[in-house]
Design a protein around this motif. Structure first.
Motif, PDB file in Angstrom:
ATOM      1  N   ARG A   9      26.842  44.024  38.313  1.00  0.00           N
ATOM      2  CA  ARG A   9      28.109  43.708  38.976  1.00  0.00           C
ATOM      3  C   ARG A   9      29.206  44.187  38.046  1.00  0.00           C
ATOM      4  NH1 ARG A   9      28.543  37.917  39.809  1.00  0.00           N
ATOM      5  NH2 ARG A   9      30.656  38.458  40.411  1.00  0.00           N
ATOM      6  N   ALA A  29      32.677  45.035  36.469  1.00  0.00           N
ATOM      7  CA  ALA A  29      33.990  44.399  36.443  1.00  0.00           C
ATOM      8  C   ALA A  29      34.755  44.912  35.233  1.00  0.00           C
ATOM      9  CB  ALA A  29      33.863  42.882  36.383  1.00  0.00           C
ATOM     10  N   CYS A  61      37.367  43.998  44.782  1.00  0.00           N
ATOM     11  CA  CYS A  61      37.123  42.608  45.150  1.00  0.00           C
ATOM     12  C   CYS A  61      35.687  42.376  45.611  1.00  0.00           C
ATOM     13  CB  CYS A  61      38.041  42.219  46.303  1.00  0.00           C
ATOM     14  SG  CYS A  61      39.776  42.490  45.961  1.00  0.00           S
ATOM     15  N   ASP A  62      35.223  41.167  45.370  1.00  0.00           N
ATOM     16  CA  ASP A  62      33.911  40.794  45.889  1.00  0.00           C
ATOM     17  C   ASP A  62      33.960  40.515  47.381  1.00  0.00           C
ATOM     18  OD1 ASP A  62      31.701  38.931  43.640  1.00  0.00           O
ATOM     19  OD2 ASP A  62      31.928  41.067  44.105  1.00  0.00           O
ATOM     20  N   GLY A 119      28.856  46.391  43.154  1.00  0.00           N
ATOM     21  CA  GLY A 119      30.201  45.830  43.084  1.00  0.00           C
ATOM     22  C   GLY A 119      31.333  46.789  43.360  1.00  0.00           C
ATOM     23  N   ARG A 131      43.546  36.288  37.492  1.00  0.00           N
ATOM     24  CA  ARG A 131      43.351  37.410  38.417  1.00  0.00           C
ATOM     25  C   ARG A 131      44.546  37.439  39.364  1.00  0.00           C
ATOM     26  NH1 ARG A 131      37.510  36.482  40.913  1.00  0.00           N
ATOM     27  NH2 ARG A 131      38.385  34.413  41.280  1.00  0.00           N
ATOM     28  N   GLN A 183      38.406  37.444  45.697  1.00  0.00           N
ATOM     29  CA  GLN A 183      37.525  37.522  44.529  1.00  0.00           C
ATOM     30  C   GLN A 183      37.676  38.849  43.785  1.00  0.00           C
ATOM     31  OE1 GLN A 183      35.976  34.952  43.411  1.00  0.00           O
ATOM     32  NE2 GLN A 183      36.483  33.711  45.203  1.00  0.00           N
ATOM     33  N   GLN A 226      37.758  41.577  40.867  1.00  0.00           N
ATOM     34  CA  GLN A 226      36.893  41.721  39.705  1.00  0.00           C
ATOM     35  C   GLN A 226      37.611  42.342  38.513  1.00  0.00           C
ATOM     36  OE1 GLN A 226      33.455  40.481  39.898  1.00  0.00           O
ATOM     37  NE2 GLN A 226      34.672  39.546  41.523  1.00  0.00           N
TER      38      GLN A 226
END
Lengths: 406, 230, 242
Positions: C32, C34, C107-108, C127, C227, C235, C237
């Motif tokens: 994932r 980020a 974003c997630d 991701g 964030r 969400q 990242q």
């Protein structure tokens, strides 16, 4: 085919009108070719305001298209005989409006040659996909309905039984096209002006005022230009629909104002500040906003007071005011206003450019041309029916109709 | 037939027009010899059999496109076992068909088949100036971040060793300022006299620093140099 | 004429196998991606734009003459603009009106992916919010949906505004939307994104959130981060050390 021969015979006035519209179409086509070659940079759109006149016109016209349901529903569901003669006019208005919608979306696309990607790669979570489906379906529905009912009328017989469920389907479908269009906006987390549950109801309310208002104006025009008289009753009933819909619409807008101003949440407030008195020196939409609101407020008493509503001259004026007010509201203010301030707080001005205006005008001209041609066909059919011996074998005054549901 | 004259004239005109391609080419001496393609100098083996490529190279390219962009799969094993990295510019062009005009365009022009919009975006190597051209090697796997001396292209600026990113006075806008901050250099009409730190509200996004109190837009030689990268 | 049956199966079979292999790898060793932006480190040299230049060079991002046609994958915004919910009169001097790096948050739960009618943008398993410039129809729905203004549309043909091209990466054409792709091609080669490599102060840290020992995870444990617009549920990242 499609009784088209009726559209190519007409008076001098008719042909002048048609040719004027075609001239506008030609200009717009040139504008579009320029835009196609250079890119959408020839419009006034920019990084902050990425949707403008085209999409706003699309949004407004989906409402006009949906408003056909306001004549279809009372007649086919509740056997409201007064609308018998004008349902076809409503359906043709819907077809023209939906075509204009699709064209406005087409000219707004950055890569129009790839439009088929929407069908090749259907994406069920995208509201735009569903908008595409619902508009296409609505166009098809109304096209079939208009063709079948008008053909039957011309032949002097009742339309086939299978058209009934199709007509009934068009009723919830009409509501759905405008709801889906509202969903395009009301599900976006970053755009607070649109992120409201009341957007879809608001869209429907303004659609059901603007559409029938336009239909009334068209009926009055037809009465002047042709031998077809829709009659006083249908027009009065439509006026009543416009009245209630406009009242509800203004109420909904007032609700929006309350939530924004009473909660004092900046994200919501800022859009209204921009619309009502401008932000940071940029006040491009302020005159439009005040004109639209004033017109709406002026229209209300003219609609509510029965004497004003029954006077067809005043009614014509009122319908024009209503249509203009709602066109400004949806066709200019709502879409552009949603982008200011931008997610990063930028306040940017937007003004359509010449190519943009030419293209927009051309699409409206095409819509007007379609309505002209369709109405010419429909009314020529009616007129020839009312003169026995010329066309159909039905004696004057008996127009067959589809029996209503009970 | 009273109108014999007119009819026959018209007929002759029509036939002349309709057969135009035939007699025009005949007069021009154009032959039916096919396109004269220049095969790659270094590579002798194509990524797929010639007959297949002739008939279906577009399908292969589209398949590769979907594989690379949507699946992230950049390796292709040819029927003869050789493994290639899938890249239109990096492999097809820079490895084999180095000059588009000598190979691709020959057939495409002959058949009057305009290749779809590939070259609107994909970079024809001849458009790349020497500075970044050394990045031919960039398409091949290399040790991560080790910055070899042949480093060019995207990593050039990581090392500051290329002329374009010469040592610059700290804090002031560099002359290589490009991209979003190009307008931080000052002569933009959008950025009127800048009160320091005041709401530079009309410019957010990439131009946020075109005005205001940030050092990126401190006084510097006005309007010197071009706005775009050298 | 067509290729032999064996050759065809070899070609397509291998592709499918590679894909299955990658899926397996993702399940076994999930990634994932980020990024952590140390906003304070970034402020040490406020005039520095190396990450921006590296990115825009690497990806042939054009410089448009008209400010409001601007295309940008990464740029600097005023603190108050990057974090509007943090707006107040008494912001610490370190950040008041200071530049903060902004880019696509990958974003997630990306609204842009939700609205795209052709899947020209989609979220990859590792991701990245990806872009397919072949499929984009230029409807700009994603631009409307992004709550961060991360996306740029090509209002005109970018080629005339690219004085220098790099062969490493295609340009885009007019009529499509573009944004940061976390240097997907470089990630495939095991290299970090261009901006991360370009930063002299190591203010940008890129890594795998699924690996508890990665540098990003360590930073997130040790330092307080914020964030952008977290209340929207996207969400993001990209984490900012402030």
């Amino acid at each position: 085919m499609f009784m088209f021969e009726k559209a190519i015979t007409g008076s001098r006035r008719y042909w002048l009108w048609v040719l004027a519209l075609m001239a506008l179409l030609g200009l717009g086509l040139l504008g579009w070719l320029h835009q196609f070659q250079q890119g959408l940079g020839v419009t006034g759109l920019n990084r902050d305001i990425s949707w403008g006149l085209y999409i706003a016109q699309f949004t407004f016209l989906v409402g006009v298209a949906a408003s056909a349901v306001m004549v279809v529903l009372p007649y086919y569901l509740h056997n409201f005989k007064a609308f018998a003669r004008i349902t076809i006019l409503g359906e043709f208005l819907a077809i023209s409006a939906v075509t204009m919608c699709m064209l406005f979306v087409f000219v707004d696309m950055g890569q129009p040659t790839r439009v088929l990607n929407m069908m090749l790669h259907p994406t069920l979570n995208s509201i735009m996909f569903w908008d595409f489906v619902s508009l296409g379906g609505y166009l098809l529905l109304n096209g079939v309905i208009a063709l079948v009912t008008l053909s039957a009328e011309r032949k002097g017989v009742a339309p086939p039984a299978w058209i009934k469920p199709v007509i009934l389907l068009s009723i919830p479908w009409a509501v759905s096209i405008h709801t889906v269009t509202a969903f395009l906006y009301s599900g976006l987390p970053g755009r607070s002006l649109w992120l409201t549950a009341i957007l879809a109801p608001r869209f429907l309310a303004s659609a059901f005022s603007a559409g029938p208002a336009l239909l009334i104006l068209l009926c009055l025009v037809i009465r002047k230009l042709t031998r077809f008289d829709p009659g006083k009753e249908p027009i009065q009933k439509l006026a009543l629909i416009v009245t209630y819909a406009m009242l509800i619409n203004v109420f909904f807008v007032a609700m929006e104002f309350f939530t924004a101003f009473y909660s004092q949440i900046p994200e919501h407030l800022e859009h209204f500040h921009y619309l009502l008195h401008g932000l940071e020196g940029s006040a491009g939409l302020v005159p439009w906003m005040w004109v639209s609101m004033t017109l709406a407020v002026v229209a209300l008493p003219l609609l509510i007071v029965p004497r004003a509503r029954r006077n067809e001259k005043v009614l014509a004026l009122t319908c024009g005011i209503v249509f203009l007010s709602l066109w400004i509201d949806k066709g200019i203010i709502l879409i552009v206003g949603g982008f200011v301030p931008s997610p990063l707080g930028a306040v940017t001005a937007y003004a359509p450019t010449l190519p943009e205006l030419a293209i927009t005008l051309a699409i409206w001209a095409l819509g007007a041309l379609m309505i002209t041609v369709f109405y010419k066909i429909a009314l020529s059919v009616r007129e020839s029916l009312e003169e026995p011996g010329t066309d159909g074998s039905v004696p004057a005054g008996t127009l067959p109709s589809v029996p209503a549901v009970h | 037939m009273r109108d014999r004259g007119i009819i026959l004239t018209g007929l002759a005109l029509f036939l002349g027009l309709v057969t135009f391609p035939a007699w025009y080419n005949l007069a021009r001496g154009a032959t039916s010899r096919g396109p004269d393609i220049k095969l790659p100098a270094t590579e002798k083996q194509c990524v797929a059999p010639t007959a297949y490529m002739r008939a279906s190279h577009m399908d292969l390219l589209v398949d590769w496109r979907e594989q690379v962009v949507r699946e992230g799969n950049r390796t292709y094993r040819a029927p003869d076992g050789k493994v290639y990295t899938v890249s239109l510019t990096g492999t097809c062009m820079l490895k084999c068909h180095t000059v588009k005009e000598d190979f691709c365009d020959r057939c495409h022009n002959y058949a009057a088949v305009r290749s779809p919009y590939c070259w609107d975006c994909h970079v024809d190597p001849k458009l790349v100036k020497p500075l970044a051209h050394g990045s031919a090697a960039a398409s091949e796997p290399r040790p991560s971040g080790s910055g070899s001396s042949t480093l060019a292209g995207p990593l050039a600026y990581a090392r500051g060793s290329v002329s374009a990113s010469e040592p610059r006075p700290s804090g002031s806008g560099s002359s290589t300022l490009a991209g979003p901050l190009a307008y931080a250099r000052g002569s933009v009409s959008a950025s009127e006299p800048r009160p320091s730190g005041s709401g530079s509200s009309t410019l957010a996004g990439p131009l946020a620093y075109a005005r205001g109190s940030v050092s990126a837009s401190e006084p510097r030689p006005s309007g010197s140099g071009s706005r775009s990268a050298p | 004429m067509t290729i032999t049956r064996q050759a065809f199966f070899r070609m397509t079979g291998l592709a499918a196998l590679a894909q299955a292999g990658r899926r397996l790898m993702a399940a076994v060793a999930p990634r994932r991606w980020a990024m952590v932006v140390d906003a304070q480190k970034c402020l040490r040299d406020q005039g520095c734009t190396r990450c921006i230049q590296a990115c825009h060079r690497a990806h042939n991002v054009p410089t448009l003459p008209r400010p409001n046609h601007q295309v940008a994958w990464i740029w600097k915004e005023r603190y108050e603009r990057a974090f509007p919910s943090q707006r107040n009169e008494y912001t610490a001097e370190t950040f008041k009106d200071k530049p903060v790096l902004v880019l696509c948050n990958h974003c997630d739960n990306p609204p842009c992916v939700r609205v795209c009618p052709t899947r020209a943008t989609w979220k990859r398993e590792d991701g990245l919010v990806m872009m397919d410039w072949h499929r984009c129809i230029g409807c700009r729905y994603c631009v409307a949906a992004c709550p961060y203004g991360s996306r740029s549309f090509n209002w005109v043909d970018p080629r005339p505004h690219l004085p220098e091209l790099t062969a490493d990466f295609p340009t885009r054409s007019k009529g499509v939307v573009e944004k940061c792709t976390f240097c997907e091609a470089r990630l495939a080669q095991g290299r970090p994104p261009a901006c991360v490599e370009a930063c002299p102060d190591k203010a940008l840290v890129f890594g795998n959130l699924a690996d508890p020992d990665s540098e990003v995870r360590k930073l997130l444990r040790a330092r307080y981060t914020i964030r952008r617009k977290p209340e929207l549920g996207t969400q993001p990242q990209i984490f900012y050390i402030v």
